[in-house]
Design an enzyme around this catalytic site. Structure first.
Site, mmCIF file in Angstrom:
data_model
loop_
_atom_site.group_PDB
_atom_site.id
_atom_site.type_symbol
_atom_site.label_atom_id
_atom_site.label_comp_id
_atom_site.label_asym_id
_atom_site.label_seq_id
_atom_site.Cartn_x
_atom_site.Cartn_y
_atom_site.Cartn_z
ATOM 1 N N LYS A 138 -5.199 14.432 -8.268
ATOM 2 C CA LYS A 138 -5.130 13.241 -7.428
ATOM 3 C C LYS A 138 -3.799 13.256 -6.694
ATOM 4 O O LYS A 138 -2.738 13.324 -7.309
ATOM 5 C CB LYS A 138 -5.234 11.974 -8.286
ATOM 6 C CG LYS A 138 -4.882 10.672 -7.536
ATOM 7 C CD LYS A 138 -5.021 9.427 -8.414
ATOM 8 C CE LYS A 138 -4.492 8.179 -7.684
ATOM 9 N NZ LYS A 138 -4.582 6.947 -8.498
ATOM 10 N N ASP A 183 0.382 4.529 -3.072
ATOM 11 C CA ASP A 183 -0.727 3.641 -3.407
ATOM 12 C C ASP A 183 -0.277 2.190 -3.339
ATOM 13 O O ASP A 183 0.284 1.652 -4.293
ATOM 14 C CB ASP A 183 -1.256 3.984 -4.813
ATOM 15 C CG ASP A 183 -2.429 3.097 -5.205
ATOM 16 O OD1 ASP A 183 -2.998 2.415 -4.326
ATOM 17 O OD2 ASP A 183 -2.775 3.088 -6.416
ATOM 18 N N LYS A 189 -1.242 -4.443 -4.301
ATOM 19 C CA LYS A 189 -0.487 -4.551 -5.547
ATOM 20 C C LYS A 189 0.664 -5.539 -5.384
ATOM 21 O O LYS A 189 1.155 -5.735 -4.273
ATOM 22 C CB LYS A 189 0.114 -3.177 -5.904
ATOM 23 C CG LYS A 189 -0.875 -2.144 -6.405
ATOM 24 C CD LYS A 189 -0.163 -0.827 -6.701
ATOM 25 C CE LYS A 189 -1.133 0.248 -7.144
ATOM 26 N NZ LYS A 189 -1.787 -0.021 -8.419
ATOM 27 N N ASP A 200 2.108 8.514 -7.275
ATOM 28 C CA ASP A 200 0.667 8.509 -7.529
ATOM 29 C C ASP A 200 -0.004 9.834 -7.128
ATOM 30 O O ASP A 200 -1.223 9.955 -7.122
ATOM 31 C CB ASP A 200 0.016 7.325 -6.799
ATOM 32 C CG ASP A 200 -1.257 6.834 -7.480
ATOM 33 O OD1 ASP A 200 -1.449 7.158 -8.669
ATOM 34 O OD2 ASP A 200 -2.050 6.135 -6.825
ATOM 35 N N ASP A 214 -7.951 -0.820 -4.907
ATOM 36 C CA ASP A 214 -6.867 -0.216 -5.685
ATOM 37 C C ASP A 214 -7.403 0.789 -6.711
ATOM 38 O O ASP A 214 -6.632 1.513 -7.338
ATOM 39 C CB ASP A 214 -6.061 -1.321 -6.386
ATOM 40 C CG ASP A 214 -4.703 -0.844 -6.860
ATOM 41 O OD1 ASP A 214 -4.290 0.271 -6.475
ATOM 42 O OD2 ASP A 214 -4.053 -1.601 -7.611
ATOM 43 N N GLU A 242 -8.650 3.625 -6.216
ATOM 44 C CA GLU A 242 -8.891 4.607 -5.157
ATOM 45 C C GLU A 242 -8.898 6.049 -5.655
ATOM 46 O O GLU A 242 -9.543 6.914 -5.047
ATOM 47 C CB GLU A 242 -7.852 4.438 -4.039
ATOM 48 C CG GLU A 242 -6.511 5.150 -4.261
ATOM 49 C CD GLU A 242 -5.708 4.628 -5.449
ATOM 50 O OE1 GLU A 242 -6.012 3.516 -5.925
ATOM 51 O OE2 GLU A 242 -4.792 5.329 -5.921
ATOM 52 N N ARG A 296 -10.227 7.555 -8.190
ATOM 53 C CA ARG A 296 -11.542 8.077 -8.580
ATOM 54 C C ARG A 296 -12.400 8.394 -7.355
ATOM 55 O O ARG A 296 -13.249 9.286 -7.402
ATOM 56 C CB ARG A 296 -12.237 7.071 -9.515
ATOM 57 C CG ARG A 296 -12.541 5.745 -8.900
ATOM 58 C CD ARG A 296 -12.794 4.643 -9.936
ATOM 59 N NE ARG A 296 -11.552 4.188 -10.564
ATOM 60 C CZ ARG A 296 -11.484 3.286 -11.538
ATOM 61 N NH1 ARG A 296 -12.578 2.763 -12.048
ATOM 62 N NH2 ARG A 296 -10.332 2.912 -12.032
#
Ligand code: BES
Ligand code: MN
Ligand code: ZN
Length: 500
Positions: free
Chosen positions: A266, A271, A278, A289, A348, A350, A352
């Site tokens: 990933k 993010d 967030k 991230d 959020d 995201e 996956r």
């Protein structure tokens, strides 16, 4: 500070400068230390006893200008019980020595690696010590413009020479581990690099640098991903002005006919959470991230540098998750490359979505022996495991066992978590094939169940590294914000199980 440099030599004790000696549990000295003690009329024994130094693991004692010798200083380091020293403990020892030398502003030192019983340590032990020392010397200071005089070692690098019987073999063992150390540094640099600098495009450019080591690097742009039908991945990047990249790195060190093993990361370079934004507190950490993608890139570097005899695919989905007039909304339904549709509940969740398309793409394109993904996927994994173990989910007991063993050896430990149909139904959606969140409970597990829907029958492991990949706990071998988690673990997994 530049990284420490390592050299090896015969077990001959230097007469001047800084000497590092080992003491075992109870205070027993190594052979070189014993000889020095005798030559100086008991200077060493007296210093140890005056400071009640008992050779406790990683304890240190500095003796300045020791009487009866021309040395500037002796640093004694505790080993504990040598029989109980596991592989990674030797790296921790090397880290301890380097840390102490840097604090003392020592530029050069010789470490006598010998046992109290007169026996020699294995060459592999010396290589591990070297690895720990180099990793400990890492610093990310590329954006500091002020003088570095107040820093450890005045910003100068340390040259550490390991003196032992099997020095030639140790040097050889180290030349292999040096590639791994470089890979860890690549991963750390990428994770810590600020998000304004590390755009998806810049990340791809850095991955391309692996071409120098013989890695084939292919970069897919937005248009190409659209053509492949990667609606899940592309939805995440929709709100960013910096377009996503899918980077595929290939190392062909095995036989032509051998199916590759595949690592997937990933790579969310930042993010914000997107429209499901967030809170501001701590949001700066979300530059990390992309730690999964950084690990895969560092691993490819390590495997290529040490010319691993295996075919490996490293694939990273690199993208930025931003709120914007064009950003993805909760309620949107996207279609993944697999054909399965996904209802977005929370923008959020995201990671996956990115992985869903990269996993499917790698499976379809390369039919790998297994796929292993790494992702800073859920805050929930930190609730379960803290920042010590990474969460491991696997459809293969063999792979899980191989990873547990590699984790214990390298100190990058994994803890297996469950997968089950009862969790899987928590991500069924009323409007699409699935939704991208599974509710409050078991958040790391429902995330893993989501990924599982995109791996087919390929043996698969998912490592949730939200706790270990960034804002890492400081250890003897890492004082950095990112430890480069996973490079050593996966290098070991490959070396032990897939290179024969
Ligand atoms: N990147 C985060 C997970 C994360 C959190 C990593 C803290 C490192 C530190 C991920 O994209 C995320 O936001 N996950 C959500 C999922 C939720 C919306 C289902 C989470 O964990 O809260
Ligand atoms: Mn997120
Ligand atoms: Zn994320």
């Amino acid at each position: 500070m530049p990284l420490a440099t390592i050299a090896f030599q015969k077990p001959v004790r230097p007469e001047t400068g800084t000497l590092v000696l080992l003491a075992e549990d109870g205070g027993a000295l190594g052979a070189a230390a014993k000889a020095l003690d005798e030559a100086t009329g008991g200077t060493l024994a007296r210093a140890l006893s005056a400071s009640a130094f008992k050779g406790k693991q990683f304890a240190t004692l500095e003796i300045l200008a020791p009487a009866g010798s021309a040395l500037d200083r002796i640093l004694v380091v505790g080993l504990g019980k040598p029989a109980e020293m596991k592989e990674n403990d030797w790296s921790r020892l090397g880290g301890t020595v380097l840390g102490k030398l840097a604090d003392l502003k020592v530029e050069e030192a010789v470490l006598m690696l010998d046992r109290a019983d007169g026996g020699a340590f294995e060459p592999a032990v010396a290589a591990e010590v070297a690895l720990g020392a180099v990793l400990r010397s890492y610093r990310f200071d590329r954006y500091k413009t002020k003088k570095k005089d107040d820093e450890a070692n005045g910003g100068k690098s340390v040259r550490l020479t390991l003196a032992l019987e099997g020095h030639a073999a140790a040097k050889k063992a180290w030349s292999r581990l040096q590639g791994v150390a470089e890979g860890v540094v690549v991963a750390r640099d990428l994770v810590i690099e600020p998000p304004n600098v590390l755009s998806p495009e810049e990340f791809a450019r850095r991955a391309r640098e692996l071409e120098k080591l013989g890695v084939e690097v292919e970069v897919l742009n937005e248009k190409e991903m659209k053509k492949l039908g990667m609606g899940a991945f592309l939805g995440v990047g929709q709100g960013s002005s910096r377009p996503p990249r899918l980077v595929v790195m290939r190392w062909n060190g095995g036989k032509d006919k051998d199916k590759p093993v595949a690592f997937i990361g990933k790579g969310v370079v930042f993010d914000t959470g997107g429209i499901s934004i967030k809170p501001a507190q701590g949001m700066e950490d979300m530059k990390g991230d992309m730690a999964g993608a950084a690990c895969v890139t560092g691993l490819m570097h390590a495997l290529a540098a040490r010319k691993a005899k295996v075919n490996v695919i490293g694939a990273i989905g690199v993208v930025e998750n931003m709120p914007d007039g064009n950003a993805q909304r909760p309620g949107d339904i996207v279609k993944s490359m697999s054909g399965q549709t996904i209802e977005i509940i929370n923008t959020d969740a995201e990671g996956r979505l990115v992985l869903a398309d990269v996993l499917w793409y790698v499976k379809e394109t390369y039919q790998p022996r297994f796929m292993l993904d790494l992702a800073t996927l859920t805050g929930a994994i930190m609730v379960a495991l803290g920042k010590v173990y990474a969460g491991m989910f696997s459809t293969s007991d063999d792979l899980a066992a191989q990873l547990s063993a590699a984790g214990d050896a390298t100190g990058e430990r994994v803890w297996r978590m469950p997968l089950a149909a009862d969790y899987d139904k928590m991500i069924d959606s009323q409007f699409a094939d699935m939704k991208n969140t599974g509710g409050r409970f078991g958040g790391s597990i429902t995330a893993a169940q989501f990924l599982k829907r995109f791996v087919g029958d390929t043996p698969w492991v998912h490592l949730d590294i939200a706790g270990t990949g960034m804002d890492s706990t400081h250890t003897e071998t890492s004082k950095a914000w990112a430890s480069g988690w996973g490079v050593r673990l996966l290098d070991r997994l490959v070396a032990e199980n897939y290179e024969k």
